[in-house]
Write an enzyme that holds these catalytic residues in place. Structure first.
Site, PDB file in Angstrom:
ATOM      1  N   ASP A  81      20.053  24.868  -5.345  1.00  0.00           N
ATOM      2  CA  ASP A  81      19.996  23.648  -4.530  1.00  0.00           C
ATOM      3  C   ASP A  81      20.597  22.477  -5.305  1.00  0.00           C
ATOM      4  O   ASP A  81      20.373  22.343  -6.516  1.00  0.00           O
ATOM      5  CB  ASP A  81      18.517  23.274  -4.223  1.00  0.00           C
TER       6      ASP A  81
ATOM      7  N   ASP B 147      14.564  14.552  -8.044  1.00  0.00           N
ATOM      8  CA  ASP B 147      14.158  15.911  -8.480  1.00  0.00           C
ATOM      9  C   ASP B 147      14.125  15.966 -10.000  1.00  0.00           C
ATOM     10  O   ASP B 147      13.173  16.443 -10.623  1.00  0.00           O
ATOM     11  CB  ASP B 147      15.190  16.962  -8.011  1.00  0.00           C
TER      12      ASP B 147
ATOM     13  N   GLU C  43      10.219  24.670 -10.524  1.00  0.00           N
ATOM     14  CA  GLU C  43      11.281  25.010  -9.568  1.00  0.00           C
ATOM     15  C   GLU C  43      12.610  24.529 -10.081  1.00  0.00           C
ATOM     16  O   GLU C  43      13.653  25.089  -9.803  1.00  0.00           O
ATOM     17  CB  GLU C  43      10.989  24.394  -8.197  1.00  0.00           C
ATOM     18  N   GLU C  44      12.593  23.459 -10.880  1.00  0.00           N
ATOM     19  CA  GLU C  44      13.838  22.843 -11.343  1.00  0.00           C
ATOM     20  C   GLU C  44      14.421  23.503 -12.592  1.00  0.00           C
ATOM     21  O   GLU C  44      15.513  23.143 -13.024  1.00  0.00           O
ATOM     22  CB  GLU C  44      13.598  21.348 -11.607  1.00  0.00           C
TER      23      GLU C  44
ATOM     24  N   ASP D  70       6.141  22.678  -8.602  1.00  0.00           N
ATOM     25  CA  ASP D  70       7.323  22.145  -7.923  1.00  0.00           C
ATOM     26  C   ASP D  70       7.136  20.634  -7.972  1.00  0.00           C
ATOM     27  O   ASP D  70       6.310  20.102  -7.246  1.00  0.00           O
ATOM     28  CB  ASP D  70       7.390  22.674  -6.483  1.00  0.00           C
TER      29      ASP D  70
ATOM     30  N   LEU E 160       8.851  17.984  -7.018  1.00  0.00           N
ATOM     31  CA  LEU E 160       9.089  17.179  -5.812  1.00  0.00           C
ATOM     32  C   LEU E 160       9.545  18.102  -4.688  1.00  0.00           C
ATOM     33  O   LEU E 160      10.727  18.228  -4.390  1.00  0.00           O
ATOM     34  CB  LEU E 160      10.125  16.079  -6.087  1.00  0.00           C
ATOM     35  N   ASP E 161       8.529  18.733  -4.076  1.00  0.00           N
ATOM     36  CA  ASP E 161       8.810  19.712  -3.024  1.00  0.00           C
ATOM     37  C   ASP E 161       9.165  18.980  -1.729  1.00  0.00           C
ATOM     38  O   ASP E 161       8.507  18.010  -1.367  1.00  0.00           O
ATOM     39  CB  ASP E 161       7.542  20.550  -2.822  1.00  0.00           C
TER      40      ASP E 161
ATOM     41  N   GLU F 178       4.494  27.469  -4.736  1.00  0.00           N
ATOM     42  CA  GLU F 178       4.294  27.055  -3.334  1.00  0.00           C
ATOM     43  C   GLU F 178       3.237  27.945  -2.685  1.00  0.00           C
ATOM     44  O   GLU F 178       2.179  27.484  -2.298  1.00  0.00           O
ATOM     45  CB  GLU F 178       5.633  27.117  -2.564  1.00  0.00           C
TER      46      GLU F 178
HETATM   47  P1  P6P Z   1      13.546  24.497   5.908  1.00  0.00           P
HETATM   48  C1  P6P Z   1      11.412  22.185   1.112  1.00  0.00           C
HETATM   49  O1  P6P Z   1      12.744  22.457   0.776  1.00  0.00           O
HETATM   50  C2  P6P Z   1      10.680  23.502   1.206  1.00  0.00           C
HETATM   51  O2  P6P Z   1      10.724  24.170  -0.020  1.00  0.00           O
HETATM   52  C3  P6P Z   1       9.243  23.301   1.668  1.00  0.00           C
HETATM   53  O3  P6P Z   1       8.705  22.114   1.215  1.00  0.00           O
HETATM   54  C4  P6P Z   1       9.361  23.308   3.177  1.00  0.00           C
HETATM   55  O4  P6P Z   1       8.197  23.827   3.814  1.00  0.00           O
HETATM   56  C5  P6P Z   1      10.558  24.240   3.423  1.00  0.00           C
HETATM   57  O5  P6P Z   1      11.287  24.311   2.205  1.00  0.00           O
HETATM   58  C6  P6P Z   1      11.460  23.707   4.509  1.00  0.00           C
HETATM   59  O6  P6P Z   1      12.494  24.663   4.676  1.00  0.00           O
HETATM   60  O7  P6P Z   1      14.356  25.760   5.846  1.00  0.00           O
HETATM   61  O8  P6P Z   1      12.722  24.412   7.183  1.00  0.00           O
HETATM   62  O9  P6P Z   1      14.326  23.237   5.640  1.00  0.00           O
END
Ligand code: P6P
Length: 335
Positions: free
Chosen positions: A64, A70, A93-94, A114, A116-117, A275
């Site tokens: 990503d 991030d 994650e980073e 993670d 900054l999810d 996650e």
């Molecule tokens: P999509 C954000 O990138 C993430 O990791 C989660 O926080 C979120 O639930 C999901 O991916 C969103 O993914 O494919 O719907 O954009």
């Protein structure tokens, strides 16, 4: 559960930790996580002013594009956790590789996080969050190894998330403990304890399903039937696209959150260690259910998985028992 804080009588995260954890290293670790959440909340709030929106110009472990926030939030958490003196292995994650903390400053705990999810939402000011899970090392000696963190979710000793929304809220629990909620008072610079023993609404709460319907052409038949059932039964669709926000709403209002495996992503999109697992521990602790649905040939309880890679993915089906059981019933019928 009523709010237990008031303007004249409140308990901070640090006070709560000191009163509820007998383990000094774990207390310091959780306090440092709280500090990193406060610093990340501040960075998100001032991003527009400090020119922190936009891309950093590199990629993370998932390929990503990294945003400036991030990288900044990751640096905040890595520094806070290494300085805690309580950690020996960090998985972010980073970072492609695990961070093995030098022996002279290593402690007993391993943290997967993670920082900054949901950061794709940050530039348009939609809520994002931090997610973390804590293991206690099992290998001998002070130096941690990746084996200390590639373990079943049942070995997690603490987990939580921090949501950077209208309010910054920290939700956490220790293994087999109650789920505790804290709200950041920016004027105090402290997380204030607002709710104890959080529970998902009795009976399942609001009829809400949460998923990315843009993937529906790739879903398996069981998921397609489940979502059709929710629509036929007048459920509302709610999807923020930040796991922390969608799970926080599910815990407080009820309903379910689903990110299934599909033809495009046969192992799902979300990551097991930082996650799936932490959210599963919290959801089970509030009285919900966290499953992978049909995965590797059987319907799995999320926390029973044993990851073999630190960035391993898994399908996520979590929420109130009423709604998760509906999804699992279609998997059982279609098996
Ligand atoms: P999509 C954000 O990138 C993430 O990791 C989660 O926080 C979120 O639930 C999901 O991916 C969103 O993914 O494919 O719907 O954009």
């Amino acid at each position: 559960v009523e709010n237990i804080a008031s303007e004249s009588d409140f308990k901070t995260l640090t006070q709560w930790l000191m009163a509820n954890t007998k383990d000094l290293e774990l207390t310091v670790l959780m306090a440092q996580l709280g500090l990193a959440c406060k610093a990340t909340s501040r960075a998100c709030a001032k991003a527009g002013i400090a020119g922190l929106f936009g891309m950093y110009g590199s990629e993370n472990s998932s390929g990503d594009e990294q945003k400036k926030l991030d990288v900044l939030s990751n640096d905040i958490f890595v520094n806070a956790l290494v300085k805690s003196g309580s950690c020996c292995v960090l998985v972010s994650e980073e970072n492609e590789e695990p961070i093995i903390v030098p022996e002279e400053v290593a402690g007993r705990f391993c943290v997967a996080f993670d920082p900054l999810d949901g950061s794709s939402n940050i530039d348009c000011n939609v809520s994002t969050g931090t997610i973390f899970a804590v293991y206690e090392k099992v290998s001998p000696g002070k130096l941690g190894t990746v084996k200390d963190i590639l373990r079943t979710g049942n070995d997690i000793v603490a987990a939580g998330y921090c949501m950077y929304g209208a309010a910054t809220e920290l939700v956490m629990c220790f293994k087999a403990g109650k789920v505790e909620r804290f709200a950041l008072d920016p004027s105090l610079g402290e997380f204030v304890h607002t709710h104890s023993n959080v529970k998902i609404p009795e009976g399942g709460g609001k009829k809400i399903y949460s998923c990315n319907e843009g993937n529906s052409l790739n879903w398996d038949e069981s998921i397609k039937s489940s979502i059709a059932f929710f629509k036929e039964n007048k459920y509302a669709a709610r999807y923020v696209g930040s796991m922390v926000s969608d799970v926080h709403r599910t815990i407080l209002y009820g309903g379910c959150f689903i990110y299934p495996a599909d033809k495009k992503s046969p192992k799902g999109k979300l990551r097991v260690l930082y996650e799936g697992f932490p959210m599963a521990l919290i959801v089970e602790a509030v009285g919900g259910v966290a499953s992978t649905g049909m995965f590797n040939g059987s319907i799995q309880r999320m926390l029973d998985l044993v990851p073999t890679d630190i960035h391993e993915r898994c399908p996520v089906i979590l929420g109130c028992p009423r709604d998760v059981e509906i999804v699992l019933s279609y998997y059982k019928k279609d098996a």
